[in-house]
Structures are given as C-alpha cells and as structure tokens.
Scaffold this motif. Sequence first.
Motif, PDB file in Angstrom:
ATOM      1  N   GLY A  44       3.209  11.721   8.364  1.00  0.00           N
ATOM      2  CA  GLY A  44       3.277  11.687   6.915  1.00  0.00           C
ATOM      3  C   GLY A  44       3.956  10.432   6.400  1.00  0.00           C
ATOM      4  O   GLY A  44       3.484   9.789   5.458  1.00  0.00           O
ATOM      5  N   LEU A  45       5.073  10.073   7.023  1.00  0.00           N
ATOM      6  CA  LEU A  45       5.809   8.880   6.596  1.00  0.00           C
ATOM      7  C   LEU A  45       4.980   7.620   6.793  1.00  0.00           C
ATOM      8  O   LEU A  45       4.783   6.827   5.864  1.00  0.00           O
ATOM      9  CB  LEU A  45       7.120   8.777   7.374  1.00  0.00           C
ATOM     10  N   TYR A  46       4.475   7.426   8.005  1.00  0.00           N
ATOM     11  CA  TYR A  46       3.808   6.164   8.318  1.00  0.00           C
ATOM     12  C   TYR A  46       2.380   6.088   7.794  1.00  0.00           C
ATOM     13  O   TYR A  46       1.810   4.993   7.716  1.00  0.00           O
ATOM     14  CB  TYR A  46       3.855   5.911   9.824  1.00  0.00           C
ATOM     15  N   SER A  47       1.781   7.231   7.413  1.00  0.00           N
ATOM     16  CA  SER A  47       0.450   7.174   6.809  1.00  0.00           C
ATOM     17  C   SER A  47       0.500   6.524   5.427  1.00  0.00           C
ATOM     18  O   SER A  47      -0.545   6.156   4.880  1.00  0.00           O
ATOM     19  CB  SER A  47      -0.155   8.571   6.703  1.00  0.00           C
ATOM     20  N   MET A  48       1.698   6.368   4.880  1.00  0.00           N
ATOM     21  CA  MET A  48       1.838   5.643   3.624  1.00  0.00           C
ATOM     22  C   MET A  48       1.362   4.201   3.765  1.00  0.00           C
ATOM     23  O   MET A  48       0.957   3.569   2.791  1.00  0.00           O
ATOM     24  CB  MET A  48       3.290   5.662   3.147  1.00  0.00           C
ATOM     25  N   ARG A  88      -0.270  10.043  -2.880  1.00  0.00           N
ATOM     26  CA  ARG A  88       0.276   9.501  -1.631  1.00  0.00           C
ATOM     27  C   ARG A  88      -0.419  10.168  -0.449  1.00  0.00           C
ATOM     28  O   ARG A  88      -0.943  11.273  -0.564  1.00  0.00           O
ATOM     29  CB  ARG A  88       1.781   9.764  -1.517  1.00  0.00           C
ATOM     30  N   ASN A  89      -0.378   9.506   0.701  1.00  0.00           N
ATOM     31  CA  ASN A  89      -0.991  10.062   1.903  1.00  0.00           C
ATOM     32  C   ASN A  89      -0.112  11.089   2.613  1.00  0.00           C
ATOM     33  O   ASN A  89      -0.579  11.765   3.528  1.00  0.00           O
ATOM     34  CB  ASN A  89      -1.306   8.943   2.907  1.00  0.00           C
ATOM     35  N   ASN A  90       1.135  11.207   2.230  1.00  0.00           N
ATOM     36  CA  ASN A  90       2.129  11.939   3.020  1.00  0.00           C
ATOM     37  C   ASN A  90       1.730  13.346   3.415  1.00  0.00           C
ATOM     38  O   ASN A  90       1.983  13.773   4.538  1.00  0.00           O
ATOM     39  CB  ASN A  90       3.456  11.996   2.251  1.00  0.00           C
ATOM     40  N   PHE A  91       1.136  14.103   2.490  1.00  0.00           N
ATOM     41  CA  PHE A  91       0.897  15.520   2.762  1.00  0.00           C
ATOM     42  C   PHE A  91      -0.572  15.908   2.642  1.00  0.00           C
ATOM     43  O   PHE A  91      -0.896  17.054   2.331  1.00  0.00           O
ATOM     44  CB  PHE A  91       1.760  16.372   1.821  1.00  0.00           C
ATOM     45  N   PHE A 116      -3.024  -2.640   2.997  1.00  0.00           N
ATOM     46  CA  PHE A 116      -1.969  -2.090   3.843  1.00  0.00           C
ATOM     47  C   PHE A 116      -0.707  -1.847   3.010  1.00  0.00           C
ATOM     48  O   PHE A 116      -0.349  -2.646   2.154  1.00  0.00           O
ATOM     49  CB  PHE A 116      -1.677  -3.080   4.971  1.00  0.00           C
ATOM     50  N   CYS A 117      -0.053  -0.720   3.255  1.00  0.00           N
ATOM     51  CA  CYS A 117       1.195  -0.354   2.565  1.00  0.00           C
ATOM     52  C   CYS A 117       0.989  -0.152   1.059  1.00  0.00           C
ATOM     53  O   CYS A 117       1.791  -0.630   0.243  1.00  0.00           O
ATOM     54  CB  CYS A 117       2.297  -1.392   2.799  1.00  0.00           C
ATOM     55  N   SER A 118      -0.053   0.547   0.684  1.00  0.00           N
ATOM     56  CA  SER A 118      -0.305   0.783  -0.738  1.00  0.00           C
ATOM     57  C   SER A 118       0.597   1.869  -1.321  1.00  0.00           C
ATOM     58  O   SER A 118       0.965   1.812  -2.493  1.00  0.00           O
ATOM     59  CB  SER A 118      -1.773   1.165  -0.967  1.00  0.00           C
ATOM     60  N   ASP A 119       0.916   2.901  -0.543  1.00  0.00           N
ATOM     61  CA  ASP A 119       1.850   3.938  -1.009  1.00  0.00           C
ATOM     62  C   ASP A 119       3.272   3.436  -0.771  1.00  0.00           C
ATOM     63  O   ASP A 119       3.630   3.098   0.358  1.00  0.00           O
ATOM     64  CB  ASP A 119       1.664   5.245  -0.234  1.00  0.00           C
ATOM     65  N   THR A 120       4.086   3.414  -1.812  1.00  0.00           N
ATOM     66  CA  THR A 120       5.435   2.865  -1.642  1.00  0.00           C
ATOM     67  C   THR A 120       6.541   3.775  -2.162  1.00  0.00           C
ATOM     68  O   THR A 120       7.708   3.384  -2.142  1.00  0.00           O
ATOM     69  CB  THR A 120       5.553   1.504  -2.373  1.00  0.00           C
ATOM     70  N   GLU A 121       6.192   4.975  -2.614  1.00  0.00           N
ATOM     71  CA  GLU A 121       7.218   5.820  -3.246  1.00  0.00           C
ATOM     72  C   GLU A 121       7.754   6.883  -2.292  1.00  0.00           C
ATOM     73  O   GLU A 121       7.066   7.850  -1.966  1.00  0.00           O
ATOM     74  CB  GLU A 121       6.663   6.501  -4.503  1.00  0.00           C
TER      75      GLU A 121
END
Length: 478
Positions: free
Chosen positions: A191-195, A239-242, A265-270
């Motif tokens: 979840g964390l790194y899929s961001m 976000r991709n997290n969940f 790459f790294c589009s989700d940042t929150e």
Amino acid sequence: MLTEIKAETQRIDIFEKLPILKRIVKLRSFQFFAIFPNLVLFYIFILAGIFGSPIGNANIIIVFVWILWWFLLISVMVPFVGRLWCMMCPLPAFGDWLQRLALIGVRPGKTVGLNNKLFGLNKRWPRALSNIWLQNIGFLALATISVLLVTRPIVSAVVLGSMVILPTVMALIWRGRAFCLYLCPVSGFLGLYSMTSIMELRSKDKEICRKVCRTKNCRAGSERGWACPWLVYMGALDRNNFCGLCMECVKSCPHDNITLYLRPFCSDTEIKGYDEAWKAFIMLVLAMAYSVVLLGPWGFLKDWANISEKGNVTGFLIYASVLWFSCLIGFPAIYFVFVKLGHLLAKAKSQGNSVSFKEMFIRYSYTLVPLGLLAWIAFSFPLIMVNGSYILSVLSDPLGRGWNLFGTAHIPWTPVYPEYAVYIQIGLLLVGLYYGIQKGLEIARQLWNDDEAAFRSMIPVTILLVAITIAFMKLFAG
C-alpha cells in the motif's frame, strides 16, 4: 489546482489504448484464472517447505519466494503495476470464495447494505483498528525473524500456511478482505510503495460517480460484479494505497466510468496519518538494517540475527530490541528533529498561512517513500544477480531430492556480473533521493503559500535524505 490539472494531462488511459485488455478484465473468470496458478504454486511451495530439503538454497520455497518473488515484487511489480499482486494473491482466495460461496459467478441479493448475497457474519471491522498499525507490527515481527524465514524452509511453510488460514477464518466474521486491509504484513508495504506506481485504477469522471450514479455499485456490488472487497468507493479514490486492483468495480459500474491509467512515477504524495508515516519509517530502517546485517562486514550481527543456527539468545534479543527501537522510536525521533527545524525555519519567513507541525510531520514523511523503495530495490538487486542461478537448479529439483526434471539441477552457482552491482545500487539510490527531494518540495509548496518558506522548510529534510543516501552508499560500496 494547477497540480491536479497537470496530473490529469499526464495520464494515459490504458483501456482506451488497449480495449482488448478491458474486455479481458471484464470477464467474470478473469481474477480466478489470475489466482489459480499462484494457488497451485503456493501449494507446491508449502509441500516443499514441509517435506523438502532443509537446506535453503536447495528448496523451492526459499529460492522462489524469498529470492525470485521478492525481487519481482519490489523491483518490478510495485513501481510499474502497484498492487496488482493483491489481485492474484493466493492467501485470501479461500476466504473470498467461502464468503461468496462462488468461484467465479456473482450472487445478487442483499447483505448488510450490499447488493450481493454473502456468507458469514459480515461484521464491520472495529473502527479503532481501522488503520495499518497492526500491519506495521506484523511486518516488523516477521522482519525480526527474517533470517529464519529465508534459511529454514519449514519456518516459511508454517508462516505462509498460517497466512492462508487466518484470512479464511476472518472472511467468515468480517466483511470484505479485512485481513488484507488491516492485518496482512505484505499488504502494508504494498500500500505504501504503490503510491509510487506508474499505474492507477480511477474513475474517468468523479462527477459522474458523485452526482449521476445513485447505486454506487463499485462499493455495493451488482448482478455483474461483487461489492468491493477493499470497501472502496471510486468517487473518492485518489490514492493507490487501499485499492487491490481486483477489477470488480470495472465489471459492476453501470456508467463504464472506471479505467486504468498510466501516470508519472510518484504521483500519489499524500500520507494521511501517523500509521502510514510510521510504515515509511519502518520500511526505510529495515532496508538499512538488512543492508547492515547481511551486506556489512560485522559478522557478529549476522550471528545475532540467526538465532536458529547460532543459538545466541542474548545476541538475538539485543538485535531485536535495537531493531524495534530504531523503527518505532529512534529514527522517528531523528526525523522529528529535522522536520521541527524545517518548521521553525519556514515559520520565520511565512507570510500569512501557518502550517501545523503535525501536518508537516505526516506529509513530509512521503519523502522517505521513493527513497525507501529505491533502497529496497538496491538491496534486492544483488540478491538476484548473485543467487539467480539457484532458480534454475531448484526448478529441476524443487524438494532437494536429487531430481533433474528439466535438466538444470546441476547448473553450478554462477553469479551474474556481481562486480557491477554496486554501480546499479548507487544509481538506484540517487533516483530515490531525487524523487524524495522533488516530491518534498512539491508537498512544501502545497502547504506553504510562500515559496521561500516552502523551500526553507525542506532544507533540514533534504539534509536528512542526503545523509541517509550516503549511509546506504557506504554500506553498499564498502
């Protein structure tokens, strides 16, 4: 707003470019046939762990899970396809099928506000535990005995076997994939790194979700698709997290409003809470700890970590205590100091807006995500370069019983250009550092309405990121 518009223009609709992929994803049998081969392999791995050779590099459960699968997961799948592994993971499969009483088809009906018939109690997960703290602790616990996992096939078999039983039992009590959402150690770091991933599943138009769609089939299910096992409403997904990419929402959406996108790459940042921030701390510290123990020149640390072989209980307790302290208290305290300095520097120059230290502490922890991911990839790359030949030999002799099924059992151990590993590692670390700083500055500008204040707030954090990168380089280069 400008950032959102820019992000929209940089996305490519994969389903639009590859309509055949969309048709495949919409097949009811899609996920079953993605899971089933992995389930067969998983069964073979468990048998190998129980009945095969006790020597790690001669047993398929060690070589395929902890060398090949881990490398592919962290180095290929996470950055390129995010949580796609969750869609094909065999661990929750029996729980899903038992909860649904179906392997492929959909059962329309009503169950606790959902549009599908589901078996079991279907209770809500306790609100107090609706976070990833249990995942954090679970991953840290497994990491503490990681030397056992990667050297003792029977230990891997017991741990992985229990991770099938637990989600199956939980599926009878709680709705959806409660195990994946709140307990699975692998799910936490995915979840964390899929961001960072360059792929995302999103609504094409969120206004359709919010104002046009009345049924919310993505979350509640329909006669065409199951209710989201991850409890996701696509109108709010940002976000991709969940999102486990099960693709049920693609089947059930009545407005054809869901698609896959390619994105930067790294589009989700929150980062949204302390639990997620601590996951970033834990993962980064563990990458450092593994590098110190397994790649460093301090043999006594490896002896302490390997309690099963050396039997040094005192040394193992010291190792475990230092590891847990570093992950949960030590490094977070160091990070606290650097963010606090940045907060003080920014407040001295800010004009008008005041950003709370808590918000800075949580949001700036994202800077550790790209650096942490690339550090893990840098750690994993030499493993496949040095130990890759074991994959071919164990493929022919999966139980270590002297078989030679494909004629590759006697291939000698052959490292592949190990002398170049350090250059690859340094390059990867520099990429992680670049994205950590770049995204940190992007977050800073979102928080502070003054460019100078934003820049000043990132100075101490940048120094910390550079120091961490140098420490990794020192470990990898010797």
